[in-house]
Design a protein around this motif. Structure first.
Motif, PDB file in Angstrom:
ATOM      1  N   LEU A 206       0.837  -1.192   0.000  1.00  0.00           N
ATOM      2  CA  LEU A 206       0.000   0.000   0.000  1.00  0.00           C
ATOM      3  C   LEU A 206       0.882   1.257   0.000  1.00  0.00           C
ATOM      4  CD1 LEU A 206      -3.064  -0.090   0.081  1.00  0.00           C
ATOM      5  CD2 LEU A 206      -2.943   0.682   2.442  1.00  0.00           C
ATOM      6  N   LEU A 207       1.898   1.235   0.865  1.00  0.00           N
ATOM      7  CA  LEU A 207       2.833   2.351   0.921  1.00  0.00           C
ATOM      8  C   LEU A 207       3.564   2.492  -0.406  1.00  0.00           C
ATOM      9  CD1 LEU A 207       4.569   2.066   4.402  1.00  0.00           C
ATOM     10  CD2 LEU A 207       3.415   4.044   3.469  1.00  0.00           C
ATOM     11  N   GLY A 208       4.092   1.349  -0.894  1.00  0.00           N
ATOM     12  CA  GLY A 208       4.868   1.378  -2.132  1.00  0.00           C
ATOM     13  C   GLY A 208       4.018   1.837  -3.293  1.00  0.00           C
ATOM     14  N   LEU A 209       2.759   1.414  -3.317  1.00  0.00           N
ATOM     15  CA  LEU A 209       1.853   1.790  -4.398  1.00  0.00           C
ATOM     16  C   LEU A 209       1.633   3.289  -4.406  1.00  0.00           C
ATOM     17  CD1 LEU A 209      -0.247   0.901  -6.576  1.00  0.00           C
ATOM     18  CD2 LEU A 209      -1.918   0.907  -4.742  1.00  0.00           C
ATOM     19  N   SER A 210       1.292   3.849  -3.224  1.00  0.00           N
ATOM     20  CA  SER A 210       0.985   5.281  -3.230  1.00  0.00           C
ATOM     21  C   SER A 210       2.240   6.097  -3.500  1.00  0.00           C
ATOM     22  CB  SER A 210       0.316   5.709  -1.926  1.00  0.00           C
ATOM     23  OG  SER A 210       0.626   4.838  -0.894  1.00  0.00           O
ATOM     24  N   ILE A 211       3.367   5.682  -2.895  1.00  0.00           N
ATOM     25  CA  ILE A 211       4.594   6.441  -3.116  1.00  0.00           C
ATOM     26  C   ILE A 211       5.049   6.304  -4.566  1.00  0.00           C
ATOM     27  CG2 ILE A 211       7.030   6.585  -2.493  1.00  0.00           C
ATOM     28  CD1 ILE A 211       6.229   5.748   0.320  1.00  0.00           C
ATOM     29  N   GLY A 212       4.983   5.073  -5.110  1.00  0.00           N
ATOM     30  CA  GLY A 212       5.424   4.854  -6.485  1.00  0.00           C
ATOM     31  C   GLY A 212       4.559   5.592  -7.487  1.00  0.00           C
ATOM     32  N   LEU A 213       3.233   5.557  -7.283  1.00  0.00           N
ATOM     33  CA  LEU A 213       2.332   6.261  -8.193  1.00  0.00           C
ATOM     34  C   LEU A 213       2.605   7.753  -8.155  1.00  0.00           C
ATOM     35  CD1 LEU A 213      -1.225   4.675  -7.879  1.00  0.00           C
ATOM     36  CD2 LEU A 213       0.273   4.696  -9.859  1.00  0.00           C
ATOM     37  N   ALA A 214       2.710   8.284  -6.938  1.00  0.00           N
ATOM     38  CA  ALA A 214       2.962   9.718  -6.803  1.00  0.00           C
ATOM     39  C   ALA A 214       4.276  10.079  -7.476  1.00  0.00           C
ATOM     40  CB  ALA A 214       3.002  10.101  -5.329  1.00  0.00           C
ATOM     41  N   THR A 268       8.481  -2.284  -4.171  1.00  0.00           N
ATOM     42  CA  THR A 268       7.194  -2.039  -4.813  1.00  0.00           C
ATOM     43  C   THR A 268       7.138  -0.630  -5.385  1.00  0.00           C
ATOM     44  OG1 THR A 268       6.301  -3.403  -3.061  1.00  0.00           O
ATOM     45  CG2 THR A 268       4.728  -2.299  -4.467  1.00  0.00           C
ATOM     46  N   ALA A 269       7.644   0.333  -4.609  1.00  0.00           N
ATOM     47  CA  ALA A 269       7.605   1.718  -5.073  1.00  0.00           C
ATOM     48  C   ALA A 269       8.343   1.855  -6.400  1.00  0.00           C
ATOM     49  CB  ALA A 269       8.218   2.632  -4.019  1.00  0.00           C
ATOM     50  N   ARG A 270       9.507   1.187  -6.501  1.00  0.00           N
ATOM     51  CA  ARG A 270      10.285   1.264  -7.735  1.00  0.00           C
ATOM     52  C   ARG A 270       9.516   0.688  -8.918  1.00  0.00           C
ATOM     53  NH1 ARG A 270      16.624  -0.093  -7.013  1.00  0.00           N
ATOM     54  NH2 ARG A 270      17.243   2.043  -6.613  1.00  0.00           N
ATOM     55  N   THR A 271       8.944  -0.514  -8.710  1.00  0.00           N
ATOM     56  CA  THR A 271       8.220  -1.174  -9.798  1.00  0.00           C
ATOM     57  C   THR A 271       7.046  -0.312 -10.253  1.00  0.00           C
ATOM     58  OG1 THR A 271       8.730  -3.189  -8.604  1.00  0.00           O
ATOM     59  CG2 THR A 271       7.244  -3.384 -10.462  1.00  0.00           C
ATOM     60  N   VAL A 272       6.246   0.146  -9.267  1.00  0.00           N
ATOM     61  CA  VAL A 272       5.058   0.928  -9.598  1.00  0.00           C
ATOM     62  C   VAL A 272       5.447   2.227 -10.283  1.00  0.00           C
ATOM     63  CG1 VAL A 272       3.129   2.185  -8.598  1.00  0.00           C
ATOM     64  CG2 VAL A 272       3.663  -0.093  -7.783  1.00  0.00           C
ATOM     65  N   ARG A 273       6.551   2.821  -9.814  1.00  0.00           N
ATOM     66  CA  ARG A 273       6.980   4.087 -10.406  1.00  0.00           C
ATOM     67  C   ARG A 273       7.304   3.910 -11.884  1.00  0.00           C
ATOM     68  NH1 ARG A 273      12.115   5.696 -11.604  1.00  0.00           N
ATOM     69  NH2 ARG A 273      12.380   7.928 -11.994  1.00  0.00           N
ATOM     70  N   SER A 274       8.066   2.838 -12.193  1.00  0.00           N
ATOM     71  CA  SER A 274       8.461   2.681 -13.593  1.00  0.00           C
ATOM     72  C   SER A 274       7.231   2.407 -14.460  1.00  0.00           C
ATOM     73  CB  SER A 274       9.493   1.575 -13.745  1.00  0.00           C
ATOM     74  OG  SER A 274       8.953   0.346 -13.368  1.00  0.00           O
ATOM     75  N   LEU A 275       6.257   1.682 -13.900  1.00  0.00           N
ATOM     76  CA  LEU A 275       5.013   1.451 -14.651  1.00  0.00           C
ATOM     77  C   LEU A 275       4.266   2.762 -14.879  1.00  0.00           C
ATOM     78  CD1 LEU A 275       3.217  -1.763 -13.439  1.00  0.00           C
ATOM     79  CD2 LEU A 275       3.478  -0.950 -15.770  1.00  0.00           C
ATOM     80  N   ALA A 276       4.185   3.553 -13.811  1.00  0.00           N
ATOM     81  CA  ALA A 276       3.458   4.816 -13.907  1.00  0.00           C
ATOM     82  C   ALA A 276       4.124   5.755 -14.911  1.00  0.00           C
ATOM     83  CB  ALA A 276       3.380   5.479 -12.538  1.00  0.00           C
ATOM     84  N   LEU A 277       5.472   5.712 -14.934  1.00  0.00           N
ATOM     85  CA  LEU A 277       6.208   6.536 -15.895  1.00  0.00           C
ATOM     86  C   LEU A 277       5.808   6.169 -17.318  1.00  0.00           C
ATOM     87  CD1 LEU A 277       9.907   6.807 -14.665  1.00  0.00           C
ATOM     88  CD2 LEU A 277       8.253   8.638 -15.029  1.00  0.00           C
TER      89      LEU A 277
END
Lengths: 398, 325
Positions: A206-214, A268-277
């Protein structure tokens, strides 16, 4: 999309069921003593007596035990019998193979007779004429042969007295240093591993998702700040930090889950971030922006559903890390001593002489349990990853 | 190259400051302060105040922090609550053991892992690749202490080949050679178990990198030139995969330091990690803080060494172009 059934999904359901319902199979609960300390599993054979339990009742006022071993660790007789006759005079008589007779207890009066005898009680020993620091069991079990226990005198009308002799071997997996059933402890440990693994990883995701998306969607200074923080956190060994925090803050289970969650969101934050990018640059997101959709709306309604399948895979792949961290901390003695977990079992095996007792059954089950549960989650994660291949998101399907 | 080093050094200083700050604040959120744990409740308020002054606890937080940073940088960790001796004296003799354990484990697992990974990539589907895949799963899912306990049970109890615990035998063997041999015998199981658990993940990363590299065009060109397979494998493919291999080192390091803490506990080694655990369990906060700090320093230092190796291996950094990582 492949829909091949994987062994790990079935294994996961099995483990889940074992964790939820397994403890119900054991009437006594994992903390109760069932046999002597470090008793080997029953199937190993050997010269040890099996555990024995029988009861004296109106239908069966005398018991005869064929004893073929050396004296056991203990014997206990507990229960209540009722007498209709008044006044009643009864006594509990123990007859050894060599013909000696001991009166273990007697009753006169009317109504109810409660018996609570433990051969280790000092009062019981002095009644038999044994010094408090000596064992009464040598007297009660002097040699091999037939032992008779009986209620003499007035015969009881109802109730029963339970005679238990802890065995020198026990069940499937023997006993630990306190004489507890290892199988029961092992099954109880599933709950803790599952709970900590899943709860901590959910929190971290949950933390990684919100931080990564942001980070990925907003970009700019926020993004580089967050990614710097992730780099730093990934370059510090986590276990010493966890040890210090647990040592200061306390060893509770929920505290542990919280701490583990707070220190494992980075992947998780890293993975989600690259997807969001990647998603940010797609046409439909650009179109959404151009019709005036707010960043929050885009993140919540469009990017989140795209990221979810990948997130499910990272959750499953992240659980082993949390389980291993919990087991490591418990092994180091930094967990709630009242909570039974596999790490705690190994901690006790290491600290309380399982080695000198040669008690492999204290080490292999919890260790293999942790390993198997981790393998299951890893394989499940890989299977989900294959199903939700991010390449499908970029091309093909749309 | 200058800018690369400036960035790396700045990063190291930042992490160092963060470790110190974490130490400073972690040990301040616990109930009471350094004074309340040593003063007698019967002390008068004035005496307590004098004690607080003595420890600098009456100063504002930021000046306390600067004093703390200076003390950490000069290894002045104060007195241990448990032994009443300077913490630095206690910890100093333990650092070489931890470095020996970490160093040998890192070196061996990287060499074995790299070698196996390269060979797994060369013969896809072969025996080596299967071994690498299995050992990788093992190192991701088997708890280190479990493997170590089993090794201990096998090789120290059932077949007493190696010593059970500690770093030296008692009584101490005579002569330098015997001492060294004794030390090595004590280190075989701890370091060996870390290698056994570590080389798998390493080998998998290297294999994946090498598989990718071997599929590139310049390998095809090297083959077309008629170079030998060995030469293509090591001089061409591995050489170009080397920089990312070194970044694995950076990724693996924190895990290995964490593993060392557990390893030292299992084998009762006289090391910093065991000291950290004992101090935490004994509520000896100055000692725990110092051990945590030393472990952080070791990590940062190894990071810098890996960065140096990276800058040598990656020619883009050597010739001064902007590194892309």
């Amino acid at each position: 999309m492949k829909s091949m059934p994987r062994w790990s999904f079935a294994a996961f359901l099995f483990i889940l069921a074992a964790g939820l319902f397994g403890p119900l199979l054991f009437a006594n609960g994992p903390q109760s003593t069932v046999a002597k300390p470090f008793a080997p599993p029953a199937w190993m054979g050997g010269e040890a007596p099996p555990p024995l339990s029988a009861s004296l009742s109106p239908e069966q006022p005398s018991l005869s035990i064929d004893w073929k071993w050396t004296a056991p660790e203990n014997i206990s007789i507990r229960g209540t019998v009722l007498f209709d006759d008044s006044p009643a005079n009864a006594s509990l008589v123990w007859k050894t193979p060599d013909g000696k007779t001991f009166i273990l207890g007697s009753f006169s009066g009317s109504g109810e007779w409660s018996v609570d005898i433990d051969a280790r009680d000092v009062a019981f020993k002095t009644d038999l004429g044994v010094a408090p620091f000596q064992s009464a069991l040598g007297l009660l079990f002097p040699s091999q042969g037939n032992i008779r226990i009986s209620i003499e005198g007035t015969s009881p009308s109802s109730g029963s007295l339970d005679v238990t002799v802890p065995g020198g071997k026990w069940g499937l997996l023997g006993t630990d240093q306190r004489g507890r059933d290892v199988l029961s402890l092992f099954i109880a440990g599933i709950r803790v591993s599952l709970l900590v693994g899943i709860a901590a990883t959910l929190l971290a995701s949950l933390l990684g998702l919100s931080i990564g998306l942001a980070s990925g969607y907003l970009g700019g200074v926020i993004d580089s700040l967050i990614m710097r923080a992730v780099d730093v956190l990934l370059s510090i060994p986590v276990l010493p930090i966890l040890m210090v925090i647990v040592g200061i803050w306390g060893k509770g289970l929920w505290q542990l889950i919280l701490i583990l969650g707070l220190f494992s969101w980075m992947g998780t934050a890293r993975t989600v971030r690259s997807l969001a990018l990647t998603l940010r640059e797609t046409g439909y997101v650009e179109n959404l922006r151009s019709i005036g959709a707010s960043p929050f709306y885009i993140l919540y309604r469009h990017l989140l559903p795209e990221v979810l399948p990948v997130l499910l895979a990272t959750i499953s792949l992240g659980v082993p890390g949390a389980i291993l961290a919990e087991a490591g901390l418990s092994f180091l003695g930094l967990s709630d001593p009242r909570v039974i977990s596999w790490g705690r079992m190994l901690h006790e095996a290491h600290g309380f002489g399982a080695f000198t007792a040669g008690a492999w059954w204290l080490i292999l089950p919890p260790g293999l349990g942790i390993s198997i549960i981790c393998l299951v989650f890893l394989d499940m994660g890989r299977a989900i990853e294959e199903m939700a291949d991010p390449r499908l998101l970029k091309g093909g399907r749309r | 190259m200058r800018s690369y080093w400036a960035r790396r050094a700045a990063g190291a200083v930042l992490v160092l400051l963060l470790v110190i700050a974490a130490n400073f604040f972690l040990f301040r959120i616990m109930p009471g302060d350094a004074v309340s744990s040593i003063v007698d409740p019967r002390f008068s308020p004035e005496a307590k105040e004098r004690m607080r002054e003595l420890f600098g606890l009456d100063l504002p937080l930021h000046s306390q922090f600067f004093i703390y940073v200076r003390r950490m940088l000069t290894f002045d960790f104060g007195l241990s609550f448990l032994s009443q001796r300077p913490v630095w004296d206690e910890i100093r003799s333990r650092i070489p053991n931890t470095i020996a354990l970490l160093g040998s484990a890192l070196l061996l697992s990287s060499v074995i892992g790299t070698w196996l990974g390269v060979h797994a990539a060369r013969k896809r589907g072969g025996f080596v690749e299967k071994l690498v895949l299995i050992s990788g799963s093992v190192s991701f899912s088997f708890p280190s202490f479990f493997v170590q306990l089993v090794l201990l049970l096998l090789f120290a109890y059932t077949f007493p080949v190696f010593p059970l615990r500690g770093t030296v035998s008692i009584p101490m063997p005579q002569g330098t050679l015997n001492l060294v041999l004794d030390y090595i015998m004590h280190m075989v199981l701890p370091a060996g178990s870390l290698v056994l658990l570590g080389f798998g993940s390493w080998a998998i990363y290297v294999r994946n990198l090498m598989v990718k590299t071997l599929g590139k065009d310049f390998i095809l060109l090297a083959r077309a030139k008629g170079l030998s397979e060995e030469r293509i494998l090591w001089n061409h493919a591995f050489r170009s995969a080397l920089p990312p291999v070194l970044t694995i080192f950076l990724l693996a390091l924190p895990g290995i330091v964490s593993g060392a803490v557990i390893t030292e506990t299992v084998f009762s080694l006289h090391g910093v990690g065991k000291f950290l655990l004992d101090s935490i369990l004994g509520h000896d906060y100055p000692a725990a803080g110092a051990a945590f700090y030393i472990l952080g320093l070791l990590t940062i230092f190894s990071n810098l060494v890996a960065d140096a190796a990276y800058s040598i291996a990656d020619p883009r950094i050597r010739v001064g172009r902007r590194a892309e990582r």
